[in-house]
Structure formats: C-alpha cells, structure tokens
Design an enzyme around this catalytic site. Structure first.
Site, PDB file in Angstrom:
ATOM      1  N   SER A  58      -9.946 -86.521 -43.389  1.00  0.00           N
ATOM      2  CA  SER A  58      -9.718 -87.945 -43.660  1.00  0.00           C
ATOM      3  C   SER A  58      -9.162 -88.128 -45.072  1.00  0.00           C
ATOM      4  O   SER A  58      -8.737 -89.227 -45.435  1.00  0.00           O
ATOM      5  CB  SER A  58     -11.010 -88.754 -43.477  1.00  0.00           C
ATOM      6  N   GLU A 194     -18.700 -88.379 -32.917  1.00  0.00           N
ATOM      7  CA  GLU A 194     -17.959 -89.508 -33.503  1.00  0.00           C
ATOM      8  C   GLU A 194     -17.612 -90.538 -32.430  1.00  0.00           C
ATOM      9  O   GLU A 194     -17.068 -90.198 -31.373  1.00  0.00           O
ATOM     10  CB  GLU A 194     -16.667 -89.013 -34.186  1.00  0.00           C
TER      11      GLU A 194
HETATM   12  O1  KIV Z   1     -12.433 -86.049 -41.773  1.00  0.00           O
HETATM   13  C1  KIV Z   1     -13.476 -86.698 -41.661  1.00  0.00           C
HETATM   14  O2  KIV Z   1     -13.847 -87.504 -42.523  1.00  0.00           O
HETATM   15  C2  KIV Z   1     -14.261 -86.488 -40.457  1.00  0.00           C
HETATM   16  C3  KIV Z   1     -15.435 -87.375 -40.198  1.00  0.00           C
HETATM   17  C4  KIV Z   1     -15.063 -88.769 -39.916  1.00  0.00           C
HETATM   18  C5  KIV Z   1     -16.286 -86.823 -39.114  1.00  0.00           C
HETATM   19  O3  KIV Z   1     -13.956 -85.631 -39.692  1.00  0.00           O
END
Ligand code: KIV
Length: 278
Positions: A58, A194
């Site tokens: 993310s 998720e």
């Molecule tokens: O990349 C991320 O932040 C994630 C979480 C939302 C599980 O994979």
C-alpha cells in the site's frame, strides 16, 4: 546500520516473535498491527506498543504516488522496509511481497523473500493468495522465513476480482475456508483476512489454529491491522467503511502549512529569537 534485535536487547525490550502471535490466539489477547513505511512512524508505533508493523505494498498508494499497488517493486520496498526494521525495537516487522515477485514459482518467491530478509532486515514476509500461493508459502517457511498469508480481498488481484468487493458472502465462504486451511497447512504463522464479512471471518477464526488478522473483517478475529494513513486521517479519497480515524493529520498539517505561509509572507517568521547572534 545497527542490528535492530541487538538494539532492542540493549533497551531491555523483548522483540515480538511468531510464537507470541500463537500464544495471543490461545489466550484470547488481541494482536495489533499498523502499516508503516518510514523510520518516524515506525518509532512512534513501536513505542506505543503496536505488535507488528507491515511495510505494505500500500506504499504504492501512500508513498509512491500510484493508483494501485500493482506497479510496486521489491527495489522500491526494500529501503522503506530497512527504515522500519531499523527503527522498531519491539514490533515484529513484516515485508509485503509485491505483485510479480512470487507468483511464477518457488525460485522467484524464495529469491524475493531472501532479499527482504538480507537487504531490508525484515522479520517475516507477507504474500497474497490461498491455495494458489500455498506451495510458495511452504518453501519460504522451510527456508526459515516466517510467512503471514493474506486472503479474502487481495488488492494485487483487484482487476481479477472485479474491483474492491467484499469477499466471503454466501457460497464464497467455502472457498475462503479452503484457502485459509491451505495457508495454515503450508506453515503460515498468521493470516490476514481483508474485507470479508464478519460471519465468514468469525468462522475462519474458529476453524484455524493460527491467528487471523482482520482488515475490514469485523470483531471476531484474533487481531486488527489498518493502513496508517487511513487510520490517522492523512489519506485523500474514499476511506473504507471499516476504518475508524484516530486523528486528523491531514487537517493538522494543512493548518500548519497555511499558518507558516501567512507568517513568512507577513514577516512574522522568523522572529528575532530564531536568529543567531555573534
Ligand atoms: O499493503 C497493505 O497495506 C496490505 C494490508 C492492507 C493488508 O496488504
């Protein structure tokens, strides 16, 4: 760079380990996690007692300026992971394996996981997928690297899943359970669920021996994980319904920037006390 485990020992802090995830599940103690992509937030979250920090892909949406996580590369995540691992004295630091770094086979998956351990000093890796990723999980775990699995809505498959859709509804719960058992059997120490319905998450949590970590999976899971920029009111755009905002950092920084701009242009900053004397 200072070895983070040695620094934690010096400070008298006990590093969170995979066995603590398991004992937390067994004792009913909830596990807490946040994403982190840099030294400063890692220090703050670590000192606040957050159990694990995920250097999530993310970062694509929150640091690197992409619309999705798909373009993120290992080379982009390694310096971020190294900064977080260097700052966290107690928290367990998990590196997210980006899209295209583990899907083609065992060798690619092992090579990518080794890079996160050797170059970024991560304590574990996370990868998306249930049955389809089980063999990769098994081989990474047998190389001595803990793996957090990730099922339900998996953002790297956003296009295959037809967008941001809640998983585990109706008959889908059976596939969710198959995926959950597959990653547990492959040796994952925990599994992220998720955006799955609360009932489906509760069922997976009851059936599995390893802890479940919810991101939009309701209360009946063993721990919670949030993307820190959503949680702190820093992100722009649509914030998912499951997020509770614990701060409004975007507003606080906007107010500070506006005040600074006004002070500089009106001559109120710098004041005499900000200057050096002979
Ligand atoms: O990349 C991320 O932040 C994630 C979480 C939302 C599980 O994979």
């Amino acid at each position: 760079m200072t070895d983070p485990s040695a620094a934690a020992a010096q400070a008298g802090l006990k590093r969170v380990r995979t066995r603590h995830f398991q004992t937390a599940k067994e004792s009913g103690t909830k596990i807490t996690g946040l994403t982190s992509y840099d030294q400063l937030t890692a220090q703050i979250f670590d000192e606040a007692g957050i159990d694990f920090l995920l250097v999530g892909d993310s970062a694509g949406n929150n640091v690197l300026g992409f619309d999705t996580t798909l373009p993120v590369t290992i080379d982009e995540l390694i310096p971020l992971t190294r900064a977080v691992a260097g700052a966290a004295k107690r928290a367990f630091v998990i590196a997210d394996m980006p899209f295209g770094s583990y899907e083609t086979g065992i060798d690619e998956a092992l090579h990518s996981a080794f890079r996160f351990m050797k170059e970024a000093h991560a304590h574990a890796v996370k990868l998306e997928g249930g049955v389809r990723s089980a063999e990769q999980i098994r081989r990474i775990v047998s190389a001595g690297i803990p793996v957090m699995a990730h099922i339900g809505f998996t953002p790297q498959s956003e296009h295959g899943l037809g967008g941001h859709r809640i998983q585990g509804r109706g008959d889908q719960v059976e596939q969710l359970l198959v995926d959950a058992h597959a990653v547990e059997d492959a040796g994952a120490f925990a599994v992220v669920l998720e955006m799955v319905t609360s009932d489906a998450a509760a069922r997976v949590t009851r059936e599995l021996k390893i802890p479940t970590i919810g991101v939009g999976a309701g209360p009946d899971v063993d721990g919670q994980l949030l993307v820190w920029t959503d949680w702190a009111g820093f992100s722009t755009g649509r914030i998912p319904k499951f997020v509770r905002q614990y701060a409004n950092l975007r507003q606080a920084l906007t107010d500070a920037a506006v005040a600074y701009q006004a002070d500089v242009t009106s001559g109120q900053y710098p004041a005499p006390e900000h200057g050096y004397t002979d």
